[in-house]
Write an enzyme that holds these catalytic residues in place. Structure first.
Site, mmCIF file in Angstrom:
data_model
loop_
_atom_site.group_PDB
_atom_site.id
_atom_site.type_symbol
_atom_site.label_atom_id
_atom_site.label_comp_id
_atom_site.label_asym_id
_atom_site.label_seq_id
_atom_site.Cartn_x
_atom_site.Cartn_y
_atom_site.Cartn_z
ATOM 1 N N GLU A 143 0.825 -1.213 0.000
ATOM 2 C CA GLU A 143 0.000 0.000 0.000
ATOM 3 C C GLU A 143 0.858 1.262 0.000
ATOM 4 O O GLU A 143 1.637 1.480 0.944
ATOM 5 C CB GLU A 143 -0.917 0.022 1.222
ATOM 6 N N ASP A 178 -5.451 2.875 -1.452
ATOM 7 C CA ASP A 178 -6.170 3.710 -0.496
ATOM 8 C C ASP A 178 -6.354 5.089 -1.126
ATOM 9 O O ASP A 178 -5.385 5.824 -1.328
ATOM 10 C CB ASP A 178 -5.377 3.801 0.808
ATOM 11 N N GLN A 206 -9.449 1.304 -0.297
ATOM 12 C CA GLN A 206 -9.890 1.900 0.959
ATOM 13 C C GLN A 206 -10.250 3.362 0.731
ATOM 14 O O GLN A 206 -9.755 3.997 -0.203
ATOM 15 C CB GLN A 206 -8.804 1.775 2.034
ATOM 16 N N GLU A 242 -11.820 2.948 6.051
ATOM 17 C CA GLU A 242 -10.746 3.161 7.012
ATOM 18 C C GLU A 242 -10.667 4.642 7.361
ATOM 19 O O GLU A 242 -9.751 5.351 6.953
ATOM 20 C CB GLU A 242 -9.410 2.667 6.440
#
Length: 265
Positions: A143, A178, A206, A242
């Site tokens: 990530e 993300d 995310q 998140e």
């Protein structure tokens, strides 16, 4: 329609961790993710998942000494044995929780070292992790994380992550995209999604509002447009929520801020 997973490390802070499974299920979530499961026996977590009809979709491998500021060990020369031991533990939990994905945090650049100097360590460790996970049908995720929230983190950009996939050369290593981090570092989210999601190498997405990391309907990103785009592109995975609920421990808690979720459904 996107499938949303509640991140139990950030959502429902008004409850003790083990009670967050029930809270997420009451709000209609069918899947959960969290940062680290290692404070609880895997059988206890598996029982919570089963009791509330939840699917575990993601958690992180051990990050080193988290309370001392470490954020992963994959890029740290000299810590290879610790990294492997952490992967053994993570795979055991993944099997118990029937989680198909493990996020391996890269770590912070050691003092006085450059990304180029530790890249070989990172690539070698990811190859090891992929080989350990493959017999169990597990995906390893990497990530990119923004340097404002996590100064010194090894991996920051989507193009860097996808270049690393090619170098690692393992089909079960994918990118955890993300959109909160991506917006802060690079922006142009729709273009990034169009570029990378169709490759099939984005294993998980995310979301959070930018810049405060609150609910996704708060801030500068118009998520309904991006959700529609992901549907149009046929993204098959989960979207992890998140974010830190803006209402926090106030009246209504996390549930009071889920209007965006009901509208998305």
């Amino acid at each position: 329609m996107p499938r949303f997973a509640a991140n139990l490390s950030l959502l429902y802070p008004e409850f003790d961790f083990l009670d967050r499974f029930a809270a997420a299920a009451r709000d209609g979530f069918r899947a959960v993710e969290f940062l680290f499961p290692y404070a609880h026996p895997p059988a206890e977590l598996a029982a919570r998942l089963q009791a509330h009809g939840l699917e575990q979709v993601l958690f992180n491998a051990p990050p080193g000494q988290w309370d001392a500021g470490e954020r992963g060990t994959a890029c740290l020369p000299g810590r290879e044995a610790e990294f492997r031991a952490g992967m053994v533990q993570a795979i055991d939990y993944a099997q118990a929780l029937q989680s198909p994905r493990i996020h391996v945090m890269a770590g912070l650049l050691p003092a006085g070292r450059t990304r180029g100097e530790v890249r070989a360590t990172y690539v070698a460790n990811l190859r090891v992790a992929a080989a350990m996970a493959a017999p169990h049908g597990l995906q390893i995720l990497i990530e990119p994380i923004n340097g404002r929230d996590m100064p010194g983190y090894f991996l920051n950009r989507q193009d860097e992550a996808h270049a690393l996939l090619a170098e690692i050369g393992a089909p079960n290593v994918q990118v955890q995209m993300d959109l909160y981090h991506c917006q802060i570092v690079e922006g142009d989210l729709a273009t990034q999604i169009r570029q990378y999601v169709p490759t099939g190498r984005v294993g998980h997405i995310q979301i959070a509002g930018v810049p405060e990391r609150h609910e996704p309907d708060v801030g500068e990103v118009h998520y309904p447009y991006l959700f529609q785009l992901l549907d149009e592109l046929g993204y098959p995975g989960w979207i992890g929520c998140e974010y830190r609920p803006a209402r926090g421990l106030g009246p209504g808690g996390t549930t009071a801020g889920l209007g965006w979720l009901h509208q998305s459904r």
